[in-house]
Design a protein around this motif. Structure first.
Motif, mmCIF file in Angstrom:
data_model
loop_
_atom_site.group_PDB
_atom_site.id
_atom_site.type_symbol
_atom_site.label_atom_id
_atom_site.label_comp_id
_atom_site.label_asym_id
_atom_site.label_seq_id
_atom_site.Cartn_x
_atom_site.Cartn_y
_atom_site.Cartn_z
ATOM 1 N N GLY A 48 4.962 13.944 8.592
ATOM 2 C CA GLY A 48 3.758 14.513 7.985
ATOM 3 C C GLY A 48 2.768 14.867 9.069
ATOM 4 N N SER A 49 1.573 15.268 8.673
ATOM 5 C CA SER A 49 0.544 15.526 9.671
ATOM 6 C C SER A 49 0.200 14.229 10.389
ATOM 7 C CB SER A 49 -0.700 16.110 9.002
ATOM 8 O OG SER A 49 -1.360 15.106 8.240
ATOM 9 N N GLY A 50 -0.373 14.355 11.568
ATOM 10 C CA GLY A 50 -0.696 13.155 12.335
ATOM 11 C C GLY A 50 -1.621 12.226 11.585
ATOM 12 N N ASP A 51 -2.646 12.791 10.931
ATOM 13 C CA ASP A 51 -3.627 11.952 10.228
ATOM 14 C C ASP A 51 -3.009 11.238 9.039
ATOM 15 O OD1 ASP A 51 -5.583 12.680 12.010
ATOM 16 O OD2 ASP A 51 -6.463 14.238 10.722
ATOM 17 N N LEU B 159 -1.080 1.190 5.907
ATOM 18 C CA LEU B 159 -1.016 0.544 4.594
ATOM 19 C C LEU B 159 -0.361 -0.826 4.695
ATOM 20 C CD1 LEU B 159 0.204 3.564 2.401
ATOM 21 C CD2 LEU B 159 -2.108 2.583 2.441
ATOM 22 N N SER B 160 -0.672 -1.683 3.740
ATOM 23 C CA SER B 160 0.020 -2.973 3.641
ATOM 24 C C SER B 160 1.476 -2.714 3.261
ATOM 25 C CB SER B 160 -0.636 -3.845 2.581
ATOM 26 O OG SER B 160 -0.430 -3.286 1.281
ATOM 27 N N ASP B 161 2.332 -3.709 3.475
ATOM 28 C CA ASP B 161 3.740 -3.553 3.110
ATOM 29 C C ASP B 161 3.903 -3.207 1.634
ATOM 30 O OD1 ASP B 161 4.520 -4.044 5.679
ATOM 31 O OD2 ASP B 161 5.402 -6.019 5.292
ATOM 32 N N GLY B 162 3.141 -3.878 0.784
ATOM 33 C CA GLY B 162 3.251 -3.627 -0.652
ATOM 34 C C GLY B 162 2.836 -2.212 -1.018
ATOM 35 N N ASP B 163 1.700 -1.773 -0.482
ATOM 36 C CA ASP B 163 1.221 -0.429 -0.789
ATOM 37 C C ASP B 163 2.162 0.631 -0.221
ATOM 38 O OD1 ASP B 163 -0.947 -1.371 -2.184
ATOM 39 O OD2 ASP B 163 -2.361 -1.163 -0.525
ATOM 40 N N LEU B 164 2.654 0.426 0.987
ATOM 41 C CA LEU B 164 3.557 1.405 1.585
ATOM 42 C C LEU B 164 4.848 1.507 0.772
ATOM 43 C CD1 LEU B 164 4.216 3.412 3.800
ATOM 44 C CD2 LEU B 164 5.053 1.499 5.209
ATOM 45 N N ASP C 263 -0.718 8.411 10.183
ATOM 46 C CA ASP C 263 -1.486 7.229 10.612
ATOM 47 C C ASP C 263 -1.999 6.451 9.402
ATOM 48 O OD1 ASP C 263 -1.091 7.754 13.289
ATOM 49 O OD2 ASP C 263 -2.996 8.807 13.552
ATOM 50 N N ARG C 264 -2.454 7.166 8.372
ATOM 51 C CA ARG C 264 -2.937 6.477 7.169
ATOM 52 C C ARG C 264 -1.809 5.706 6.492
ATOM 53 N NH1 ARG C 264 -5.962 11.315 6.496
ATOM 54 N NH2 ARG C 264 -4.429 12.153 5.048
ATOM 55 N N ALA D 194 6.097 11.279 12.886
ATOM 56 C CA ALA D 194 7.105 10.673 12.017
ATOM 57 C C ALA D 194 6.831 9.188 11.860
ATOM 58 C CB ALA D 194 8.495 10.892 12.586
ATOM 59 N N LEU D 195 6.788 8.739 10.631
ATOM 60 C CA LEU D 195 6.752 7.314 10.317
ATOM 61 C C LEU D 195 8.193 6.852 10.138
ATOM 62 C CD1 LEU D 195 5.353 4.651 9.442
ATOM 63 C CD2 LEU D 195 5.303 5.585 7.115
ATOM 64 N N VAL D 196 8.601 5.858 10.910
ATOM 65 C CA VAL D 196 9.973 5.361 10.873
ATOM 66 C C VAL D 196 9.938 3.892 10.454
ATOM 67 C CG1 VAL D 196 12.058 4.933 12.219
ATOM 68 C CG2 VAL D 196 10.674 6.964 12.688
ATOM 69 N N VAL D 197 10.679 3.572 9.407
ATOM 70 C CA VAL D 197 10.718 2.193 8.923
ATOM 71 C C VAL D 197 12.004 1.989 8.126
ATOM 72 C CG1 VAL D 197 9.481 2.705 6.756
ATOM 73 C CG2 VAL D 197 9.342 0.405 7.755
#
Length: 385
Positions: A224-227, A235-240, A230-231, A183-186
């Protein structure tokens, strides 16, 4: 070094442990809470459902938390899997079950800070040390702390997380499992209002969930999947921000990143027992959930509330076997049923089997078309706290 004798010792100073100290002290017992201060670096939030809000109101903590919390008045589920069988969009409105909001989203740091201040203003003995050794006898439990002091208690509440030393000392084993997901948490800012609506996009690799925060802000949990996680995290803040806006179909407008992002591998765990000789487990010492369906901390507060109810009444031995047998039985059905539900939901998202996709789609279709079923599910869901 000094020795402290109390009726109940709580090991753990997260949101479950601090709440346990307050709830058990209200029952009239002498209580010590053991553990270091909370971490300021935790940027996660907790979606506290109606049952948890009621519990925090009873502890006298909610009035201080409310100004920093965002209401969750509407829940939206969107099938974004692009598969052959797709479910309809489903909206859950809290007014359908007579609630102003299903719950509130609050930053973990704010929650822990307010609980810690409430503990500090109480008669609870606060011991800022770690439990180095826990020795259990039939009459009491003796805890050796990292500062050399000792604590003796009739009941020890393990609220010390998924690697619980209390659970290990009690000889309680666990079932644990991992998912090939993270999980990406932001937290994010956005240009459009969330209108107090939490939106969960179901994708082929896991849910993408935006939960309201005060103002034009939301917390994101993107599974998402682990890979691929991680990708995204690299990412940069703008791209994310642009990737998040695209994934969310721009429902919140342009996205900018607030603060740092965190990545957590997805895992689950359930203790074989929730209590043993003079030990009760609460929160992640007893069960670990992936961040799906807002179950984790809400179930932890249900653990604490149940334990406090069982030890309330005429003051006696809070660690008596009959009380702990009752606690284990009371929590088992709730925890196991919700473990199965969350695990099944996650696995149906990952499955490429058309029959499985059909079952998930049919379930959401029925929730959308059958108001009595939808209301029953909503009532059951908010009772998780």
């Amino acid at each position: 070094m000094s020795e402290t004798k109390v009726d109940i010792a709580v090991v753990g100073t997260g949101p479950a442990g601090l709440a346990a100290g307050l709830a058990l002290q209200k029952s009239g017992y002498s209580v010590a809470v053991i553990g270091p201060p909370g971490l300021e670096s935790d940027k996660r939030t907790s979606a506290l459902l109606a049952g948890s809000i009621k519990f925090l109101e009873q502890l006298g903590v909610w009035p201080a938390l409310a100004p920093s919390a965002a209401p969750l008045r509407t829940l939206r589920i969107v099938d974004a899997t692009d598969r052959l069988i797709r479910a309809p969009e489903v909206l859950f409105d809290s007014t359908e079950i007579g609630l102003d909001a299903f719950g509130y989203n609050v930053a973990n740091t704010v929650l822990v800070s307010e609980l810690a201040m409430k503990v500090g203003r109480s008669d609870i003995i606060r011991l800022a040390a770690t439990a180095e050794n826990i020795s259990i006898s039939t009459e009491s439990i003796r805890i050796l702390l990292s500062n050399g002091a000792t604590v003796e208690a009739l009941l020890v509440v393990g609220a010390d997380g998924r690697r619980s030393a209390t659970r290990t000392a009690a000889g309680i084993s666990v079932d644990s499992w991992r998912y090939d997901q993270a999980a990406l948490v932001v937290n994010v800012n956005h240009t459009l209002s969330h209108n107090d609506t939490s939106t969960e996009f179901h994708t082929a690799t896991g849910p993408f969930t935006l939960v309201p925060l005060p103002g034009r802000r939301s917390s994101l949990v993107w599974v998402g999947s682990g890979d691929e996680t991680d990708r995204r995290a690299a990412l940069s803040d703008g791209d994310l921000g642009r990737v998040i806006e695209a994934r969310s179909a721009s429902i919140l407008g342009a996205i900018t990143i607030e603060g740092r992002r965190q990545v957590f591998p997805l895992a689950g765990m359930t203790a074989h027992q929730f209590a043993a000789a003079r030990v009760a487990l609460v929160g992640e010492a007893a069960h670990v959930f992936p961040p799906i369906g807002a179950q984790g901390l809400n179930l932890g507060y249900r653990d604490v509330s149940t334990l406090a109810d069982l030890v309330a009444g005429p003051l006696a031995d809070p660690g008596a076997a009959e009380r702990l047998v009752g606690f284990d039985a009371a929590r088992r059905r709730d925890v196991i049923s919700r473990t199965v539900a969350v695990d099944s939901l996650n696995r149906t998202l990952l499955s490429d089997l058309v029959p499985v996709q059909g079952i998930r789609g049919l379930g959401l279709f029925l929730l959308d078309r059958l108001p009595p079923l939808r209301r029953a599910i909503m009532r059951h869901g908010v009772d998780a706290g």
